[in-house]
Design a protein around this motif. Structure first.
Motif, PDB file in Angstrom:
ATOM      1  N   ARG A   1       0.862  -1.078   0.115  1.00  0.00           N
ATOM      2  CA  ARG A   1      -0.073   0.028  -0.115  1.00  0.00           C
ATOM      3  C   ARG A   1       1.040   1.295   0.003  1.00  0.00           C
ATOM      4  O   ARG A   1       0.662   2.200  -0.798  1.00  0.00           O
ATOM      5  CB  ARG A   1      -0.967  -0.074   1.114  1.00  0.00           C
ATOM      6  N   GLU A   2       1.951   1.382   0.888  1.00  0.00           N
ATOM      7  CA  GLU A   2       2.770   2.463   0.811  1.00  0.00           C
ATOM      8  C   GLU A   2       3.587   2.592  -0.473  1.00  0.00           C
ATOM      9  O   GLU A   2       3.650   3.501  -1.026  1.00  0.00           O
ATOM     10  CB  GLU A   2       3.828   2.173   2.129  1.00  0.00           C
TER      11      GLU A   2
ATOM     12  N   TYR B   1       1.225   4.121  -2.932  1.00  0.00           N
ATOM     13  CA  TYR B   1       0.825   5.428  -2.640  1.00  0.00           C
ATOM     14  C   TYR B   1       1.988   6.330  -3.064  1.00  0.00           C
ATOM     15  O   TYR B   1       1.622   7.250  -3.448  1.00  0.00           O
ATOM     16  CB  TYR B   1       0.464   5.523  -1.418  1.00  0.00           C
ATOM     17  N   SER B   2       3.238   5.864  -3.020  1.00  0.00           N
ATOM     18  CA  SER B   2       4.297   6.414  -3.112  1.00  0.00           C
ATOM     19  C   SER B   2       4.344   6.705  -4.750  1.00  0.00           C
ATOM     20  O   SER B   2       4.523   7.886  -5.267  1.00  0.00           O
ATOM     21  CB  SER B   2       5.585   6.060  -2.896  1.00  0.00           C
TER      22      SER B   2
ATOM     23  N   LEU C   1       1.644   6.772  -6.842  1.00  0.00           N
ATOM     24  CA  LEU C   1       0.410   7.703  -7.234  1.00  0.00           C
ATOM     25  C   LEU C   1       0.894   8.866  -6.783  1.00  0.00           C
ATOM     26  O   LEU C   1       0.814   9.886  -7.574  1.00  0.00           O
ATOM     27  CB  LEU C   1      -0.632   7.292  -6.482  1.00  0.00           C
ATOM     28  N   ARG C   2       1.480   9.444  -5.757  1.00  0.00           N
ATOM     29  CA  ARG C   2       1.869  10.673  -5.294  1.00  0.00           C
ATOM     30  C   ARG C   2       3.167  11.157  -6.490  1.00  0.00           C
ATOM     31  O   ARG C   2       3.065  12.409  -7.020  1.00  0.00           O
ATOM     32  CB  ARG C   2       2.626  10.582  -4.006  1.00  0.00           C
TER      33      ARG C   2
ATOM     34  N   ASN D   1      -3.616  14.609   0.782  1.00  0.00           N
ATOM     35  CA  ASN D   1      -3.491  13.331   0.989  1.00  0.00           C
ATOM     36  C   ASN D   1      -2.350  13.512   2.055  1.00  0.00           C
ATOM     37  O   ASN D   1      -1.965  12.552   2.830  1.00  0.00           O
ATOM     38  CB  ASN D   1      -3.073  12.596  -0.035  1.00  0.00           C
ATOM     39  N   ASP D   2      -1.409  14.514   2.120  1.00  0.00           N
ATOM     40  CA  ASP D   2      -0.426  14.542   2.940  1.00  0.00           C
ATOM     41  C   ASP D   2      -0.204  16.157   3.261  1.00  0.00           C
ATOM     42  O   ASP D   2       0.492  16.855   2.379  1.00  0.00           O
ATOM     43  CB  ASP D   2       0.758  13.992   2.354  1.00  0.00           C
TER      44      ASP D   2
END
Length: 103
Positions: A10-11, A14-15, A17-18, A47-48
């Motif tokens: 997941r991480e 996510y990275s 996608l970011r 998101n962040d």
């Protein structure tokens, strides 16, 4: 075991996608589609809230859209959050973009 693998995957996703969002927003800035760049940057920031790229692109977009007041408010909000939650100042590059000569 599954939980560890799933969290790592997941991480990683996510990275990725970011990074795609940052590249897309930067490309939109380069073709002067400032509204679209702002939308993507706002997604990054949502998101962040510590993601400086999202803030940088948002500030650049807002300034290009003649919304300097909004850019300054965003920068100040980001600085407050960085200071209160992490005890850190913004980068020099971001401060210069925002016109903050005190940093």
């Amino acid at each position: 075991l599954y939980d560890d693998w799933a969290a790592q995957e997941r991480e990683r996703l996510y990275s990725m996608l970011r990074n795609v969002r940052v590249k897309l927003a930067e490309d939109l800035l380069s073709i002067q589609d400032y509204r679209a760049a702002l939308d993507v940057a706002n997604d990054i920031y949502a998101n962040d809230p510590f993601d400086e790229d999202g803030v940088r692109i948002s500030i650049s977009s807002l300034k290009a859209l003649d919304r300097a007041g909004d850019a300054i408010r965003l920068y100040r909000e980001y600085c407050r959050r960085l200071d209160s939650e992490l005890g850190l100042p913004p980068s020099k590059k971001l401060a210069e973009l925002a016109g903050d000569n005190k940093r």
